[in-house]
Design a protein around this motif. Structure first.
Motif, PDB file in Angstrom:
ATOM      1  N   VAL A  66       0.851  -1.192   0.000  1.00  0.00           N
ATOM      2  CA  VAL A  66       0.000   0.000   0.000  1.00  0.00           C
ATOM      3  C   VAL A  66       0.887   1.243   0.000  1.00  0.00           C
ATOM      4  O   VAL A  66       1.991   1.225   0.531  1.00  0.00           O
ATOM      5  N   SER A  67       0.405   2.312  -0.596  1.00  0.00           N
ATOM      6  CA  SER A  67       1.226   3.525  -0.673  1.00  0.00           C
ATOM      7  C   SER A  67       1.240   4.303   0.632  1.00  0.00           C
ATOM      8  O   SER A  67       2.165   5.069   0.889  1.00  0.00           O
ATOM      9  N   GLU A  68       0.220   4.119   1.458  1.00  0.00           N
ATOM     10  CA  GLU A  68       0.223   4.663   2.817  1.00  0.00           C
ATOM     11  C   GLU A  68      -0.534   3.673   3.683  1.00  0.00           C
ATOM     12  O   GLU A  68      -1.268   2.830   3.173  1.00  0.00           O
ATOM     13  N   ILE A  69      -0.360   3.786   5.001  1.00  0.00           N
ATOM     14  CA  ILE A  69      -0.931   2.754   5.865  1.00  0.00           C
ATOM     15  C   ILE A  69      -1.546   3.345   7.128  1.00  0.00           C
ATOM     16  O   ILE A  69      -1.056   4.332   7.661  1.00  0.00           O
ATOM     17  N   SER A  70      -2.625   2.719   7.527  1.00  0.00           N
ATOM     18  CA  SER A  70      -3.316   3.016   8.776  1.00  0.00           C
ATOM     19  C   SER A  70      -4.210   1.808   9.051  1.00  0.00           C
ATOM     20  O   SER A  70      -4.361   0.934   8.187  1.00  0.00           O
ATOM     21  N   GLU A  71      -4.792   1.771  10.235  1.00  0.00           N
ATOM     22  CA  GLU A  71      -5.704   0.671  10.545  1.00  0.00           C
ATOM     23  C   GLU A  71      -6.863   0.650   9.542  1.00  0.00           C
ATOM     24  O   GLU A  71      -7.239  -0.411   9.037  1.00  0.00           O
ATOM     25  N   SER A  72      -7.403   1.811   9.225  1.00  0.00           N
ATOM     26  CA  SER A  72      -8.544   1.850   8.306  1.00  0.00           C
ATOM     27  C   SER A  72      -8.149   1.432   6.884  1.00  0.00           C
ATOM     28  O   SER A  72      -8.931   0.774   6.198  1.00  0.00           O
ATOM     29  N   ILE A  73      -6.936   1.772   6.445  1.00  0.00           N
ATOM     30  CA  ILE A  73      -6.460   1.355   5.112  1.00  0.00           C
ATOM     31  C   ILE A  73      -6.319  -0.162   5.065  1.00  0.00           C
ATOM     32  O   ILE A  73      -6.733  -0.805   4.099  1.00  0.00           O
ATOM     33  N   ILE A  74      -5.711  -0.755   6.104  1.00  0.00           N
ATOM     34  CA  ILE A  74      -5.544  -2.213   6.152  1.00  0.00           C
ATOM     35  C   ILE A  74      -6.906  -2.892   6.075  1.00  0.00           C
ATOM     36  O   ILE A  74      -7.119  -3.810   5.265  1.00  0.00           O
ATOM     37  N   LYS A  75      -7.845  -2.451   6.884  1.00  0.00           N
ATOM     38  CA  LYS A  75      -9.171  -3.074   6.910  1.00  0.00           C
ATOM     39  C   LYS A  75      -9.903  -2.884   5.577  1.00  0.00           C
ATOM     40  O   LYS A  75     -10.519  -3.817   5.067  1.00  0.00           O
ATOM     41  N   ALA A  76      -9.806  -1.697   5.006  1.00  0.00           N
ATOM     42  CA  ALA A  76     -10.466  -1.441   3.721  1.00  0.00           C
ATOM     43  C   ALA A  76      -9.868  -2.295   2.607  1.00  0.00           C
ATOM     44  O   ALA A  76     -10.598  -2.840   1.770  1.00  0.00           O
ATOM     45  N   ALA A  77      -8.541  -2.420   2.587  1.00  0.00           N
ATOM     46  CA  ALA A  77      -7.881  -3.237   1.563  1.00  0.00           C
ATOM     47  C   ALA A  77      -8.312  -4.701   1.677  1.00  0.00           C
ATOM     48  O   ALA A  77      -8.654  -5.338   0.676  1.00  0.00           O
ATOM     49  N   LEU A  78      -8.311  -5.237   2.898  1.00  0.00           N
ATOM     50  CA  LEU A  78      -8.697  -6.636   3.087  1.00  0.00           C
ATOM     51  C   LEU A  78     -10.163  -6.865   2.739  1.00  0.00           C
ATOM     52  O   LEU A  78     -10.512  -7.875   2.115  1.00  0.00           O
ATOM     53  N   ARG A  79     -11.022  -5.938   3.094  1.00  0.00           N
ATOM     54  CA  ARG A  79     -12.446  -6.094   2.761  1.00  0.00           C
ATOM     55  C   ARG A  79     -12.669  -6.013   1.242  1.00  0.00           C
ATOM     56  O   ARG A  79     -13.494  -6.729   0.686  1.00  0.00           O
ATOM     57  N   ASP A  80     -11.899  -5.172   0.554  1.00  0.00           N
ATOM     58  CA  ASP A  80     -11.992  -5.089  -0.902  1.00  0.00           C
ATOM     59  C   ASP A  80     -11.520  -6.395  -1.546  1.00  0.00           C
ATOM     60  O   ASP A  80     -12.160  -6.905  -2.466  1.00  0.00           O
ATOM     61  N   ILE A  81     -10.402  -6.922  -1.059  1.00  0.00           N
ATOM     62  CA  ILE A  81      -9.879  -8.195  -1.569  1.00  0.00           C
ATOM     63  C   ILE A  81     -10.898  -9.303  -1.321  1.00  0.00           C
ATOM     64  O   ILE A  81     -11.164 -10.134  -2.201  1.00  0.00           O
ATOM     65  N   ASP A  82     -11.499  -9.309  -0.135  1.00  0.00           N
ATOM     66  CA  ASP A  82     -12.509 -10.309   0.210  1.00  0.00           C
ATOM     67  C   ASP A  82     -13.725 -10.176  -0.710  1.00  0.00           C
ATOM     68  O   ASP A  82     -14.251 -11.177  -1.211  1.00  0.00           O
ATOM     69  N   LYS A  83     -14.159  -8.949  -0.973  1.00  0.00           N
ATOM     70  CA  LYS A  83     -15.318  -8.712  -1.833  1.00  0.00           C
ATOM     71  C   LYS A  83     -15.065  -9.244  -3.249  1.00  0.00           C
ATOM     72  O   LYS A  83     -15.981  -9.706  -3.918  1.00  0.00           O
ATOM     73  N   GLN A  84     -13.798  -9.198  -3.681  1.00  0.00           N
ATOM     74  CA  GLN A  84     -13.429  -9.710  -5.001  1.00  0.00           C
ATOM     75  C   GLN A  84     -13.281 -11.239  -5.010  1.00  0.00           C
ATOM     76  O   GLN A  84     -13.007 -11.837  -6.042  1.00  0.00           O
ATOM     77  N   GLY A  85     -13.413 -11.857  -3.822  1.00  0.00           N
ATOM     78  CA  GLY A  85     -13.292 -13.316  -3.732  1.00  0.00           C
ATOM     79  C   GLY A  85     -11.857 -13.807  -3.761  1.00  0.00           C
ATOM     80  O   GLY A  85     -11.607 -14.969  -4.079  1.00  0.00           O
ATOM     81  N   LYS A  86     -10.897 -12.951  -3.406  1.00  0.00           N
ATOM     82  CA  LYS A  86      -9.484 -13.319  -3.518  1.00  0.00           C
ATOM     83  C   LYS A  86      -8.755 -13.354  -2.178  1.00  0.00           C
ATOM     84  O   LYS A  86      -7.533 -13.400  -2.144  1.00  0.00           O
ATOM     85  N   ILE A  87      -9.495 -13.343  -1.073  1.00  0.00           N
ATOM     86  CA  ILE A  87      -8.822 -13.296   0.228  1.00  0.00           C
ATOM     87  C   ILE A  87      -7.986 -14.547   0.476  1.00  0.00           C
ATOM     88  O   ILE A  87      -6.914 -14.481   1.064  1.00  0.00           O
ATOM     89  N   GLU A  88      -8.434 -15.688   0.001  1.00  0.00           N
ATOM     90  CA  GLU A  88      -7.666 -16.921   0.185  1.00  0.00           C
ATOM     91  C   GLU A  88      -6.357 -16.878  -0.604  1.00  0.00           C
ATOM     92  O   GLU A  88      -5.332 -17.364  -0.144  1.00  0.00           O
ATOM     93  N   LEU A  89      -6.371 -16.250  -1.776  1.00  0.00           N
ATOM     94  CA  LEU A  89      -5.154 -16.119  -2.586  1.00  0.00           C
ATOM     95  C   LEU A  89      -4.144 -15.159  -1.975  1.00  0.00           C
ATOM     96  O   LEU A  89      -2.944 -15.291  -2.200  1.00  0.00           O
ATOM     97  N   CYS A  90      -4.634 -14.171  -1.224  1.00  0.00           N
ATOM     98  CA  CYS A  90      -3.776 -13.114  -0.690  1.00  0.00           C
ATOM     99  C   CYS A  90      -3.394 -13.319   0.772  1.00  0.00           C
ATOM    100  O   CYS A  90      -2.762 -12.445   1.382  1.00  0.00           O
ATOM    101  N   THR A  91      -3.774 -14.458   1.328  1.00  0.00           N
ATOM    102  CA  THR A  91      -3.416 -14.797   2.710  1.00  0.00           C
ATOM    103  C   THR A  91      -2.964 -16.234   2.747  1.00  0.00           C
ATOM    104  O   THR A  91      -3.129 -16.976   1.787  1.00  0.00           O
ATOM    105  N   THR A  92      -2.387 -16.618   3.859  1.00  0.00           N
ATOM    106  CA  THR A  92      -1.930 -17.990   4.034  1.00  0.00           C
ATOM    107  C   THR A  92      -2.481 -18.493   5.378  1.00  0.00           C
ATOM    108  O   THR A  92      -2.755 -17.685   6.258  1.00  0.00           O
ATOM    109  N   PRO A  93      -2.656 -19.807   5.524  1.00  0.00           N
ATOM    110  CA  PRO A  93      -3.140 -20.304   6.827  1.00  0.00           C
ATOM    111  C   PRO A  93      -2.258 -19.819   7.966  1.00  0.00           C
ATOM    112  O   PRO A  93      -1.033 -19.797   7.857  1.00  0.00           O
ATOM    113  N   TYR A  94      -2.878 -19.403   9.044  1.00  0.00           N
ATOM    114  CA  TYR A  94      -2.171 -18.889  10.218  1.00  0.00           C
ATOM    115  C   TYR A  94      -1.530 -20.051  10.956  1.00  0.00           C
ATOM    116  O   TYR A  94      -2.166 -21.044  11.216  1.00  0.00           O
ATOM    117  N   VAL A  95      -0.273 -19.907  11.271  1.00  0.00           N
ATOM    118  CA  VAL A  95       0.446 -20.982  11.981  1.00  0.00           C
ATOM    119  C   VAL A  95       0.740 -20.539  13.400  1.00  0.00           C
ATOM    120  O   VAL A  95       1.102 -19.471  13.680  1.00  0.00           O
TER     121      VAL A  95
END
Length: 95
Positions: A66-95
């Protein structure tokens, strides 16, 4: 896959020195992980290209730039990725 919870695991100010780790929990209860970088953070760490003063990063599908970062930017980016159906591609299982 839908996001239920987003947990930012590092202080946002850390972006100047490296990545910000983020854990998400999906509505099905699965926990996943990714990390966010800003250009400033990317220039402060990573591998060197031999013979240069240039750093590089590659091969991490769970890295989000991201070009700038904040809590709201992180949440907005993840929700946008999720809305596109790509959250699984952009994350990995938590270990």
């Amino acid at each position: 896959m839908n996001i239920k919870l987003i947990e930012i695991e590092d202080p946002i100010e850390r972006h100047k020195r490296g990545a910000i780790e983020v854990a998400i929990t999906t509505t099905s209860g699965e926990k996943r992980w990714c990390f966010f970088f800003t250009p400033e953070g990317m220039s402060a760490c990573g591998d060197w290209i031999e013979g240069t003063k240039v750093r590089f990063h590659y091969g991490a599908s769970h890295m989000i730039l991201v070009s700038e970062i904040s809590e709201s930017i992180i949440k907005a980016a993840l929700r946008d990725i999720d809305k596109q159906g790509k959250i699984e591609l952009c994350t990995t299982p938590y270990v």
